[in-house]
Write an enzyme that holds these catalytic residues in place. Structure first.
Site, PDB file in Angstrom:
ATOM      1  CG  ASP A  89     -18.648  12.954  31.623  1.00  0.00           C
ATOM      2  OD1 ASP A  89     -19.139  12.375  32.599  1.00  0.00           O
ATOM      3  OD2 ASP A  89     -17.730  13.776  31.720  1.00  0.00           O
ATOM      4  CG  ASN A  90     -14.876  10.831  32.168  1.00  0.00           C
ATOM      5  OD1 ASN A  90     -14.809  11.618  31.231  1.00  0.00           O
ATOM      6  ND2 ASN A  90     -14.685  11.208  33.419  1.00  0.00           N
TER       7      ASN A  90
ATOM      8  N   GLY B 288     -19.824  18.437  27.373  1.00  0.00           N
ATOM      9  CA  GLY B 288     -19.191  18.732  26.074  1.00  0.00           C
ATOM     10  C   GLY B 288     -17.719  19.014  26.238  1.00  0.00           C
TER      11      GLY B 288
ATOM     12  N   GLY C  41     -10.441  26.121  29.662  1.00  0.00           N
ATOM     13  CA  GLY C  41     -10.165  25.300  28.490  1.00  0.00           C
ATOM     14  C   GLY C  41      -8.726  24.827  28.393  1.00  0.00           C
TER      15      GLY C  41
ATOM     16  CE  LYS D 125      -8.022  15.838  29.045  1.00  0.00           C
ATOM     17  NZ  LYS D 125      -8.081  14.480  29.608  1.00  0.00           N
TER      18      LYS D 125
ATOM     19  NE  ARG E 125      -8.902  12.281  24.679  1.00  0.00           N
ATOM     20  CZ  ARG E 125      -9.624  12.678  25.728  1.00  0.00           C
ATOM     21  NH1 ARG E 125      -9.243  12.371  26.951  1.00  0.00           N
ATOM     22  NH2 ARG E 125     -10.701  13.384  25.559  1.00  0.00           N
TER      23      ARG E 125
ATOM     24  CG  ASP F 160     -11.443  12.213  30.707  1.00  0.00           C
ATOM     25  OD1 ASP F 160     -10.442  12.904  30.959  1.00  0.00           O
ATOM     26  OD2 ASP F 160     -12.517  12.687  30.330  1.00  0.00           O
TER      27      ASP F 160
ATOM     28  N   GLY G  37     -15.081  20.915  26.886  1.00  0.00           N
ATOM     29  CA  GLY G  37     -14.798  22.239  27.433  1.00  0.00           C
ATOM     30  C   GLY G  37     -13.359  22.650  27.234  1.00  0.00           C
ATOM     31  NE  ARG G  38      -9.720  19.362  30.608  1.00  0.00           N
ATOM     32  CZ  ARG G  38      -8.885  18.934  31.519  1.00  0.00           C
ATOM     33  NH1 ARG G  38      -7.742  19.541  31.678  1.00  0.00           N
ATOM     34  NH2 ARG G  38      -9.170  17.889  32.251  1.00  0.00           N
TER      35      ARG G  38
HETATM   36  P1  AMP Z   1     -13.409  15.570  33.054  1.00  0.00           P
HETATM   37  O1  AMP Z   1     -13.498  15.616  34.546  1.00  0.00           O
HETATM   38  O2  AMP Z   1     -12.023  15.827  32.531  1.00  0.00           O
HETATM   39  O3  AMP Z   1     -14.019  14.356  32.481  1.00  0.00           O
HETATM   40  O4  AMP Z   1     -14.254  16.801  32.524  1.00  0.00           O
HETATM   41  C1  AMP Z   1     -15.620  16.968  32.777  1.00  0.00           C
HETATM   42  C2  AMP Z   1     -16.154  18.144  32.002  1.00  0.00           C
HETATM   43  O5  AMP Z   1     -15.512  19.363  32.416  1.00  0.00           O
HETATM   44  C3  AMP Z   1     -15.927  18.059  30.507  1.00  0.00           C
HETATM   45  O6  AMP Z   1     -17.040  18.640  29.890  1.00  0.00           O
HETATM   46  C4  AMP Z   1     -14.689  18.894  30.300  1.00  0.00           C
HETATM   47  O7  AMP Z   1     -14.604  19.396  28.994  1.00  0.00           O
HETATM   48  C5  AMP Z   1     -14.900  19.999  31.312  1.00  0.00           C
HETATM   49  N1  AMP Z   1     -13.627  20.598  31.729  1.00  0.00           N
HETATM   50  C6  AMP Z   1     -12.656  20.016  32.447  1.00  0.00           C
HETATM   51  N2  AMP Z   1     -11.636  20.869  32.658  1.00  0.00           N
HETATM   52  C7  AMP Z   1     -11.951  22.022  32.040  1.00  0.00           C
HETATM   53  C8  AMP Z   1     -11.304  23.285  31.875  1.00  0.00           C
HETATM   54  N3  AMP Z   1     -10.104  23.535  32.401  1.00  0.00           N
HETATM   55  N4  AMP Z   1     -11.943  24.238  31.175  1.00  0.00           N
HETATM   56  C9  AMP Z   1     -13.141  24.001  30.640  1.00  0.00           C
HETATM   57  N5  AMP Z   1     -13.808  22.853  30.753  1.00  0.00           N
HETATM   58  C10 AMP Z   1     -13.227  21.860  31.437  1.00  0.00           C
HETATM   59 MG    MG Z   2     -14.102  13.608  30.664  1.00  0.00          MG
END
Ligand code: AMP
Ligand code: MG
Length: 501
Positions: A255-256, A93, A129, A116, A179, A265, A95-96
Site C-alpha cells: 500500500d506504500n 484505505g 485519522g 493527510k 500532499r 509515505d 484512514g487519515r
Molecule cells: P501507513 O503506515 O501510514 O502507510 O498507514 C497504513 C494504514 O493505516 C493506512 O490505511 C492508513 O490510512 C492507516 N492509518 C495510519 N495512521 C492512522 C490514523 N492515525 N488513523 C487512522 N488510520 C490510520
Molecule cells: Mg501508507
C-alpha cells in the site's frame, strides 16, 4: 456545513471520483480548533498554477487543515488493501487522508491534492485519522529533499498545525500535511478489488491508470502486460535512485508503493550515514525485511503482488500463459535495476561518458562493485565519500584517506578509476562528481533537532534552515558546513525511526 466551504477555488477536477466511484467514499475533513500555518510551498503552488495572490495565512491555514474546504473540492477517502510486512490486509484505505481533487499543472501533468491528518474516515479502523506536527514536518522536509535530489516523489504543498491535541504515547500537537502526487494509486489499490475477485473493477482501475500515467500504451494490444512492464521499469529506476543516495524507505508495504513510480509515505524512512547494506532504522522492522540492501528484492515481491492482480486481464482465456508472460516481465526487474544502478553510480563517480552507456561494461561494473565493497568494509560515510573523492581528484587526498585507512586498497582503486577518466582534466571529473553527488541530505540528527524545536518550543527556524539547505543539495556553501557533517557514531548506532501514526 455551509460555513465550512471556503470562498477560494483551486481549479480542481475530479476524474478519480467520477470514473472510479466504487474506489472511494465521500468524506468531509474534520474542523480544526485553531489552524495555524507552519509552512507553505509557494514554488509548488505556482507550478500547480494556483493563483494564491489574494490569500492570507489565515485562509491558507483554514483550507490546508481541512477546516474549510475549497469551493471546487469534493473530498473522498480512497479505498485500498495491502500486504503489510508480508501479511495481506483486505481493507486499509485512507484512514487519515482525503483527496480534495486533481489539478493539471503547468507541465500538463495531472496531480492529486490530498490532505493527510484531516480526521477519521470509514477506513480508519479505530484510528483517530490525525497526524502530529513532528511527522508532518518530517514528511515535508524529506519529500522536498528527495525532489531536490531528482528522485520521483510526492511533494508537500502545506503544513498546518490544527491546534488540536493528538494522543499517541504522549499528547502531541496535531497537524495536516497537504500532499501532491502524480496519483495516489498504489499496488494496494489494485489488490482491493482483485482480492474480492472483481476483475471488472480491476480492469477499470487499470484503464484509468494507463490513461493517466502511461498514455503511450493505451492502444497497445497487450496493454495490461505493458502496464506491468512500465511499473516494473519505474520502480526499478526509483529504487536504484533511492539506494544511490543511501535512502531507506523503511515500510515498503504494497500500500506504500505507487503505480506512478513516485516515492510515497515518509514514515520510518532515513538516510543511511555509515555505509552498511544491512542497515535498518525502523523501530518496527525487527526482521530487517526493509533493510537497505533488501529494497530491490522487496520491490520485486511487491510487483509480483501487482502482477497477480493483472493476470486475469493479461490473458482472460489462458491463465498459465498470463502467468508465464507476467513472470518474464518480473524477471526483467533485476537487469533494469542494475542498468539504473550502474549508470547512476557512473555519474556519482564522475564517469559521465560511461553513464550514458545502455549497458555499463564489465570493467566499469567491477570498479563500481569494488567501490561499494570498500565503502562497506571501511564503514565509510555514504554521502561524503563522493565529495572526498572529488577532492582527491583535485589533489587533496587527506579527507579520503581519513575515511579509507587501508591505503593500499584505495590507492589501487583510484588508479583503476583514473584509467576510466578518458583523458579529462581532474577539475572536470571533480565537477562532474559534485554535480551528481549531493553534499547536503537531511541528516537524521538534524531532522530530529529541527522537529524537536518545532514540537517542543514552537520554534520553526531550525526546520526552515534545514529545508533551505536540502533544497540545494549539490552546491557547497561554506556557511552551511555543519549541515554536511554526519552524526556521531553513537547517535547512528542507536537511531530509530517510528511510523508516527
Ligand atoms: P501507513 O503506515 O501510514 O502507510 O498507514 C497504513 C494504514 O493505516 C493506512 O490505511 C492508513 O490510512 C492507516 N492509518 C495510519 N495512521 C492512522 C490514523 N492515525 N488513523 C487512522 N488510520 C490510520
Ligand atoms: Mg501508507
Amino acid at each position: 456545513m455551509t460555513q465550512r466551504i471556503s470562498e477560494i477555488t483551486l481549479g480542481l477536477e475530479h476524474t478519480y471520483a467520477e470514473q472510479l466511484g466504487e474506489f472511494c467514499v465521500a468524506v468531509s475533513p474534520e474542523p480544526a480548533r485553531e489552524p495555524q500555518l507552519l509552512q507553505f510551498n509557494q514554488e509548488l503552488c505556482e507550478q500547480l498554477g494556483i493563483d494564491s495572490q489574494a490569500w492570507n495565512d489565515a485562509v491558507v491555514a483554514k483550507v490546508f487543515s481541512g477546516d474549510a474546504i475549497p469551493r471546487d473540492s469534493r473530498p473522498v477517502a480512497q479505498a485500498y488493501a495491502g500486504h503489510q510486512f508480508g501479511h495481506f490486509v483486505p481493507q486499509l484505505g485512507d484512514g487519515r487522508a482525503l483527496l480534495l481533487g486533481e489539478i493539471v499543472d503547468r507541465d500538463g501533468v495531472r496531480r492529486d491534492i490530498a490532505l493527510k491528518g484531516s480526521g477519521a474516515t470509514p477506513f480508519s479502523r479505530g484510528g483517530d485519522g490525525k497526524a502530529a506536527v513532528g511527522p508532518v514536518l518530517r514528511e515535508y522536509l524529506i519529500s522536498e529533499s528527495m525532489h531536490a535530489l531528482g528522485i520521483p516523489t510526492t511533494r508537500a504543498l502545506a503544513a498546518v498545525a490544527t491546534g488540536d491535541r493528538v494522543i499517541r504515547d504522549r499528547v502531541l500537537p496535531g497537524a495536516v500535511l497537504t500532499r501532491v502526487a502524480a496519483s495516489h494509486v498504489r499496488v494496494g489499490t489494485f489488490q482491493f478489488f482483485a482480492a474480492r475477485g472483481q476483475t471488472d473493477m480491476v480492469k477499470r482501475l487499470a484503464d484509468y491508470v494507463c490513461d493517466r500515467h502511461y498514455p503511450e500504451i493505451t492502444t497497445d494490444t497487450h496493454r495490461y502486460l505493458a502496464l506491468l512492464q512500465c511499473v516494473v521499469e519505474r520502480q526499478a529506476a526509483l529504487i536504484a535512485k533511492w539506494m544511490l543516495v543511501g535512502f531507506i524507505h523503511g515500510v515498503m508495504n504494497t500500500d506504500n508503493m505507487t503505480i506512478s513510480g513516485e516515492t510515497i509515505d515518509y514514515g520510518p524512512c532515513a538516510f543511511m550515514e555509515t555505509y552498511d547494506p544491512e542497515s535498518v532504522y525502523s523501530s518496527i522492522d525487527h526482521a530487517g525485511r526493509y533493510a537497505f540492501a533488501n529494497q530491490p528484492t522487496v520491490a520485486v515481491w511487491n510487483l509480483a503482488r501487482f502482477a497477480e492482480t493483472l493476470v486475469p486481464l493479461i490473458d482472460s482465456n489462458d491463465e498459465d500463459r498470463a502467468v508465464t508472460d507476467a513472470t518474464a516481465v518480473l524477471e526483467g526487474f533485476s537487469d533494469i535495476f542494475q542498468r539504473y544502478w550502474y549508470q547512476g553510480a557512473c555519474s556519482k563517480l564522475g564517469l559521465n561518458s560511461l553513464s550514458t552507456q545502455r549497458v555499463v561494461d564489465d570493467t566499469t561494473r567491477s570498479l563500481i562493485d569494488d567501490w561499494f565493497e570498500l565503502l562497506g568494509r571501511h564503514r565509510a560515510e555514504t554521502t561524503l565519500a563522493y565529495r572526498y573523492l572529488a577532492d582527491a581528484a583535485e589533489g587533496d587526498r587527506t579527507p579520503l584517506d581519513s575515511m579509507f585507512p587501508d591505503r593500499v586498497k584505495i590507492d589501487r582503486w583510484i588508479e583503476r578509476w583514473r584509467m576510466l577518466h578518458g583523458g579529462r582534466k581532474a577539475s572536470e571529473v571533480a565537477h562532474a562528481i559534485r554535480s551528481a553527488s549531493p553534499i547536503y541530505i537531511p541528516r537524521n540528527h538534524l531532522v530530529e533537532e529541527a522537529l524537536a524545536a518545532a514540537v517542543d518550543n514552537g520554534d520553526l527556524e531550525p526546520f526552515r534552515r534545514l529545508l533551505e539547505v536540502v533544497r540545494t543539495p549539490y552546491a557547497e556553501n561554506t556557511k552551511w558546513a555543519e549541515y554536511a557533517e554526519p552524526a556521531t557514531s553513537e547517535f547512528n548506532s542507536t537511531y530509530r525511526t517510528f511510523c508516527g501514526t
